[in-house]
Each structure stands twice: as C-alpha cells, then as structure tokens.
Design a protein around this motif. Sequence first.
Motif, PDB file in Angstrom:
ATOM      1  N   GLY A 265       1.091  -1.159   0.047  1.00 36.66           N
ATOM      2  CA  GLY A 265      -0.060   0.063   0.110  1.00 36.66           C
ATOM      3  C   GLY A 265       0.753   1.369  -0.158  1.00 36.66           C
ATOM      4  O   GLY A 265       2.156   1.136   0.053  1.00 36.66           O
ATOM      5  N   VAL A 266       0.027   2.463  -0.111  1.00 37.19           N
ATOM      6  CA  VAL A 266       1.048   3.630  -0.267  1.00 37.19           C
ATOM      7  C   VAL A 266       1.509   3.849   1.292  1.00 37.19           C
ATOM      8  O   VAL A 266       1.110   3.559   2.291  1.00 37.19           O
ATOM      9  CB  VAL A 266       0.085   4.938  -0.343  1.00 37.19           C
ATOM     10  CG1 VAL A 266       0.786   6.186  -0.582  1.00 37.19           C
ATOM     11  CG2 VAL A 266      -0.412   4.718  -1.995  1.00 37.19           C
ATOM     12  N   THR A 267       2.935   4.061   1.101  1.00 35.79           N
ATOM     13  CA  THR A 267       3.706   4.043   2.343  1.00 35.79           C
ATOM     14  C   THR A 267       4.581   5.771   2.386  1.00 35.79           C
ATOM     15  O   THR A 267       4.790   6.109   1.510  1.00 35.79           O
ATOM     16  CB  THR A 267       4.754   2.924   2.270  1.00 35.79           C
ATOM     17  OG1 THR A 267       4.299   1.746   2.126  1.00 35.79           O
ATOM     18  CG2 THR A 267       5.806   2.953   3.517  1.00 35.79           C
ATOM     19  N   GLN A 268       4.397   5.981   3.486  1.00 38.85           N
ATOM     20  CA  GLN A 268       4.945   7.606   3.746  1.00 38.85           C
ATOM     21  C   GLN A 268       6.605   7.449   3.995  1.00 38.85           C
ATOM     22  O   GLN A 268       7.013   6.483   4.243  1.00 38.85           O
ATOM     23  CB  GLN A 268       4.349   8.486   5.049  1.00 38.85           C
ATOM     24  CG  GLN A 268       2.732   8.526   4.748  1.00 38.85           C
ATOM     25  CD  GLN A 268       2.462   9.159   3.400  1.00 38.85           C
ATOM     26  OE1 GLN A 268       2.974   9.980   3.180  1.00 38.85           O
ATOM     27  NE2 GLN A 268       1.346   8.820   2.927  1.00 38.85           N
ATOM     28  N   ALA A 269       7.040   8.675   3.587  1.00 34.79           N
ATOM     29  CA  ALA A 269       8.474   8.729   3.550  1.00 34.79           C
ATOM     30  C   ALA A 269       9.218   8.564   4.776  1.00 34.79           C
ATOM     31  O   ALA A 269      10.240   7.747   4.792  1.00 34.79           O
ATOM     32  CB  ALA A 269       8.876  10.268   3.095  1.00 34.79           C
ATOM     33  N   ASP A 270       8.629   8.743   6.114  1.00 40.27           N
ATOM     34  CA  ASP A 270       9.302   8.599   7.285  1.00 40.27           C
ATOM     35  C   ASP A 270       9.592   7.294   7.522  1.00 40.27           C
ATOM     36  O   ASP A 270      10.530   6.739   8.065  1.00 40.27           O
ATOM     37  CB  ASP A 270       8.483   9.456   8.371  1.00 40.27           C
ATOM     38  CG  ASP A 270       7.103   9.140   8.461  1.00 40.27           C
ATOM     39  OD1 ASP A 270       6.473   8.439   7.532  1.00 40.27           O
ATOM     40  OD2 ASP A 270       6.563   9.365   9.658  1.00 40.27           O
ATOM     41  N   LYS A 271       8.400   6.349   7.162  1.00 38.77           N
ATOM     42  CA  LYS A 271       8.402   4.879   7.418  1.00 38.77           C
ATOM     43  C   LYS A 271       9.559   4.316   6.692  1.00 38.77           C
ATOM     44  O   LYS A 271      10.387   3.373   6.972  1.00 38.77           O
ATOM     45  CB  LYS A 271       7.253   4.036   7.243  1.00 38.77           C
ATOM     46  CG  LYS A 271       6.149   4.519   8.029  1.00 38.77           C
ATOM     47  CD  LYS A 271       4.951   3.598   7.906  1.00 38.77           C
ATOM     48  CE  LYS A 271       3.822   3.707   8.953  1.00 38.77           C
ATOM     49  NZ  LYS A 271       2.626   2.954   8.732  1.00 38.77           N
ATOM     50  N   LEU A 272       9.699   4.620   5.343  1.00 40.09           N
ATOM     51  CA  LEU A 272      10.728   4.438   4.358  1.00 40.09           C
ATOM     52  C   LEU A 272      12.002   4.670   4.780  1.00 40.09           C
ATOM     53  O   LEU A 272      13.117   4.021   4.833  1.00 40.09           O
ATOM     54  CB  LEU A 272      10.559   4.682   3.029  1.00 40.09           C
ATOM     55  CG  LEU A 272       9.180   4.207   2.251  1.00 40.09           C
ATOM     56  CD1 LEU A 272       8.689   4.978   1.191  1.00 40.09           C
ATOM     57  CD2 LEU A 272       9.340   2.719   1.900  1.00 40.09           C
ATOM     58  N   GLU A 273      12.219   5.866   5.265  1.00 39.44           N
ATOM     59  CA  GLU A 273      13.578   6.420   6.018  1.00 39.44           C
ATOM     60  C   GLU A 273      14.013   5.603   7.020  1.00 39.44           C
ATOM     61  O   GLU A 273      15.104   5.393   7.330  1.00 39.44           O
ATOM     62  CB  GLU A 273      13.538   7.897   6.090  1.00 39.44           C
ATOM     63  CG  GLU A 273      13.530   8.657   5.046  1.00 39.44           C
ATOM     64  CD  GLU A 273      13.139  10.152   5.232  1.00 39.44           C
ATOM     65  OE1 GLU A 273      14.000  11.179   4.637  1.00 39.44           O
ATOM     66  OE2 GLU A 273      12.365  10.649   6.214  1.00 39.44           O
ATOM     67  N   ASP A 274      13.046   5.158   7.984  1.00 35.04           N
ATOM     68  CA  ASP A 274      13.347   4.378   9.032  1.00 35.04           C
ATOM     69  C   ASP A 274      13.713   2.931   8.549  1.00 35.04           C
ATOM     70  O   ASP A 274      14.860   2.555   9.004  1.00 35.04           O
ATOM     71  CB  ASP A 274      12.091   4.038  10.084  1.00 35.04           C
ATOM     72  CG  ASP A 274      11.584   5.359  10.781  1.00 35.04           C
ATOM     73  OD1 ASP A 274      12.643   6.234  10.843  1.00 35.04           O
ATOM     74  OD2 ASP A 274      10.527   5.330  11.266  1.00 35.04           O
ATOM     75  N   ALA A 275      13.240   2.464   7.757  1.00 39.39           N
ATOM     76  CA  ALA A 275      13.806   1.022   6.944  1.00 39.39           C
ATOM     77  C   ALA A 275      15.101   1.333   6.413  1.00 39.39           C
ATOM     78  O   ALA A 275      15.898   0.476   6.334  1.00 39.39           O
ATOM     79  CB  ALA A 275      12.940   0.662   5.795  1.00 39.39           C
ATOM     80  N   PHE A 276      15.311   2.340   5.776  1.00 36.46           N
ATOM     81  CA  PHE A 276      16.658   2.702   5.144  1.00 36.46           C
ATOM     82  C   PHE A 276      17.695   2.699   6.168  1.00 36.46           C
ATOM     83  O   PHE A 276      18.759   2.162   6.167  1.00 36.46           O
ATOM     84  CB  PHE A 276      16.613   4.133   4.344  1.00 36.46           C
ATOM     85  CG  PHE A 276      15.859   4.058   3.202  1.00 36.46           C
ATOM     86  CD1 PHE A 276      15.460   3.105   2.522  1.00 36.46           C
ATOM     87  CD2 PHE A 276      15.666   5.566   2.791  1.00 36.46           C
ATOM     88  CE1 PHE A 276      14.709   3.295   1.357  1.00 36.46           C
ATOM     89  CE2 PHE A 276      15.009   5.655   1.656  1.00 36.46           C
ATOM     90  CZ  PHE A 276      14.517   4.516   0.616  1.00 36.46           C
ATOM     91  N   GLU A 277      17.529   3.261   7.419  1.00 39.45           N
ATOM     92  CA  GLU A 277      18.337   3.264   8.496  1.00 39.45           C
ATOM     93  C   GLU A 277      18.544   2.089   9.040  1.00 39.45           C
ATOM     94  O   GLU A 277      19.611   1.665   9.634  1.00 39.45           O
ATOM     95  CB  GLU A 277      17.899   4.550   9.354  1.00 39.45           C
ATOM     96  CG  GLU A 277      18.144   5.979   9.012  1.00 39.45           C
ATOM     97  CD  GLU A 277      17.489   6.994   9.948  1.00 39.45           C
ATOM     98  OE1 GLU A 277      16.990   6.565  10.922  1.00 39.45           O
ATOM     99  OE2 GLU A 277      17.426   7.986   9.261  1.00 39.45           O
ATOM    100  N   GLN A 278      17.564   1.219   9.357  1.00 40.53           N
ATOM    101  CA  GLN A 278      17.753  -0.155   9.913  1.00 40.53           C
ATOM    102  C   GLN A 278      18.385  -0.991   8.931  1.00 40.53           C
ATOM    103  O   GLN A 278      19.319  -1.954   9.177  1.00 40.53           O
ATOM    104  CB  GLN A 278      16.349  -0.502   9.839  1.00 40.53           C
ATOM    105  CG  GLN A 278      15.861  -1.524  10.877  1.00 40.53           C
ATOM    106  CD  GLN A 278      14.277  -1.834  10.993  1.00 40.53           C
ATOM    107  OE1 GLN A 278      13.375  -1.195  10.601  1.00 40.53           O
ATOM    108  NE2 GLN A 278      14.352  -3.308  11.086  1.00 40.53           N
ATOM    109  N   ALA A 279      18.561  -0.694   7.339  1.00 43.46           N
ATOM    110  CA  ALA A 279      19.247  -1.509   6.589  1.00 43.46           C
ATOM    111  C   ALA A 279      20.517  -0.864   6.528  1.00 43.46           C
ATOM    112  O   ALA A 279      21.401  -1.762   5.916  1.00 43.46           O
ATOM    113  CB  ALA A 279      18.328  -1.274   5.316  1.00 43.46           C
ATOM    114  N   GLY A 280      20.827   0.055   7.036  1.00 47.30           N
ATOM    115  CA  GLY A 280      22.227   0.476   7.134  1.00 47.30           C
ATOM    116  C   GLY A 280      22.817   1.666   6.080  1.00 47.30           C
ATOM    117  O   GLY A 280      23.750   1.825   5.739  1.00 47.30           O
ATOM    118  N   ALA A 281      21.706   2.361   5.619  1.00 43.81           N
ATOM    119  CA  ALA A 281      21.788   3.307   4.491  1.00 43.81           C
ATOM    120  C   ALA A 281      22.575   4.566   5.215  1.00 43.81           C
ATOM    121  O   ALA A 281      22.437   4.719   6.517  1.00 43.81           O
ATOM    122  CB  ALA A 281      20.828   3.610   3.896  1.00 43.81           C
TER     123      ALA A 281
END
Length: 89
Positions: A73-89
């Motif tokens: 579903g449509v996902t907001q930027a802050d949730k995706l940024e949290d995932a980037f940080e979790q992934a090590g970006a």
Amino acid sequence: MTVTLKDFYADWCGPCKTQDPILEELEEEWGDRVEFEKIDVDENQDVANEYQVRSIPTIVVENDEGIVERFVGVTQADKLEDAFEQAGA
C-alpha cells in the motif's frame, strides 16, 4: 552494505501513482546511499513472484543480508527512511 528499494508497481494502479512522488523525493535525498528500482509487475512477473508480491504498490527494502522490511500500500516517507536506516543506509 548495499541498500536497495524495490518498488513493485503497474501503470494502471492508482495508489502507485500516489506513491511515485514520495519515492521521487526520497530518491533525491537518499539516492547516493540507496539504490531505487522500479519493477513493473506486468512485465516482470517472475520477479514479483520471487518476492511474493500479491498487491501493489509493494515496496521492499533490502540489504546484502536480505529483506529488511516490506510495505504494502501507499507508504509515507518517514516509514521508508526508518527502514533505510535499519538497513544500514
């Protein structure tokens, strides 16, 4: 560590069009640390099946160790940024 965002979408998908500007903005901010891939499910059914995509938009954030998070579903930027940080970006 390579961090990748895979955006599973289709041209006929309304919510996918809502997701697009969010991803474009993120790509401007994170493009040097995260690889962005757009995957048309109609043209790439094998990849969609491999990632078990059942509805779109589906966004998969992964790193060298595998899938970190998936969003349906449509996902907001802050949730995706949290995932980037979790992934090590």
